[in-house]
Design an enzyme around this catalytic site. Structure first.
Site, PDB file in Angstrom:
ATOM      1  CG  ASP A  23      -1.908   1.056   1.144  1.00 46.16           C
ATOM      2  OD1 ASP A  23      -2.313   1.222   0.015  1.00 46.16           O
ATOM      3  OD2 ASP A  23      -2.699   1.357   2.187  1.00 46.16           O
ATOM      4  CG  HIS A  40       0.736   2.286  -9.636  1.00 43.07           C
ATOM      5  ND1 HIS A  40       0.158   1.987  -8.570  1.00 43.07           N
ATOM      6  CD2 HIS A  40      -0.383   3.066 -10.173  1.00 43.07           C
ATOM      7  CE1 HIS A  40      -0.868   2.302  -8.281  1.00 43.07           C
ATOM      8  NE2 HIS A  40      -1.375   2.957  -9.288  1.00 43.07           N
ATOM      9  CG  LEU A 134      10.573 -16.917  -2.846  1.00 44.55           C
ATOM     10  CD1 LEU A 134      10.039 -16.993  -1.234  1.00 44.55           C
ATOM     11  CD2 LEU A 134      10.977 -15.541  -3.246  1.00 44.55           C
TER      12      LEU A 134
END
Length: 245
Positions: A23, A40, A134
């Site tokens: 956020d 962004h 991962l």
């Protein structure tokens, strides 16, 4: 898998699964007098830093709330910017992820995205499927309530077809109908930029997750912040409802 401890074997202070609500891209851009798209893009760079940090520190699962089901309500221009960035990363960064041993998985309603993004996402999953360093899970057009509802529908359909008795449905069976089936529940959920809520993210799966809220906006998140949240987690005592010994 709710209610069990999934921390990495041999290091009880390290979470196996970290989930992040990313956020603050817009606020970061506004404070700098930049267009929203710049925020962004900076957030995308933070994603790359975080993936590297998680892999380096031995975290096995990293789930990023990249695009919520509610994000479709944003202005068309912002939605176009977000989908454009997603398209870019799927086309140009997957090979790099694969070289780093990262496996990519997608949860959410991909059908709402343009067909080319759907195809790129599925291709990325296939290309990285054998990697095991991962697992990076991208939540795209994802909503926790919708996830629970679709699982309930699947269970109801299975009962109506006679595949399972209603009395046989327990938490483990129900979890197997969620989009996160086969994944460990998150040990640690982090939200950046000062907001202190889950915002419809992994509602079922977060029942026993440790929660950490940071003031730092997502574009500024780096390895130091990742180490900070791991240190906070290491000091928590996880009892899963039991009394302290």
């Amino acid at each position: 898998m709710s209610g069990s401890d999934h921390r990495v074997a041999g290091n009880p202070c390290l979470p196996e699964h970290v989930a992040i609500i990313m956020d603050g891209n817009g606020r970061w851009a506004n404070l700098r007098g930049l267009p929203l798209l710049a925020g962004h893009r900076a957030g995308g760079e933070a994603v790359q830093r975080t993936v590297r940090a998680a892999a380096k520190r031995g975290v096995k699962w990293l789930t990023l709330y990249a695009f919520s089901s509610e994000n479709w309500r944003r202005a068309p221009g912002e939605v176009a910017d977000l989908t454009g960035l997603l398209r870019y990363y799927l086309r140009h960064k997957v090979a790099e992820l694969s070289r780093e041993g990262v496996q990519l998985r997608i949860i959410g309603d991909l059908s709402r995205f343009p067909v080319d993004i759907q195809e790129e996402a599925r291709r990325a999953e296939q290309v990285t499927a054998a990697n095991g360093r991962l697992v990076l899970v991208l939540a795209l057009s994802y909503g926790g309530r919708a996830d629970i509802v679709q699982a309930a529908v699947r269970m109801a359909q299975a009962v109506s077809r006679g595949e399972i008795a209603a009395s046989a449905i327990d938490e483990k069976v129900f979890a197997g109908a969620l989009q996160t089936a086969g994944m460990p529940d998150p040990d640690l959920i982090v939200r950046t930029s000062g907001e202190c809520r889950l915002s419809n993210f992994l509602l079922w799966q977060s029942a026993y997750a440790e929660l950490v809220f940071l003031e730092t906006p997502w574009p500024d998140f780096d390895e130091t912040h990742f180490d900070t949240v791991l240190a906070i987690y290491s000091r928590r005592e996880r009892r899963f409802g039991a009394r302290p010994t």
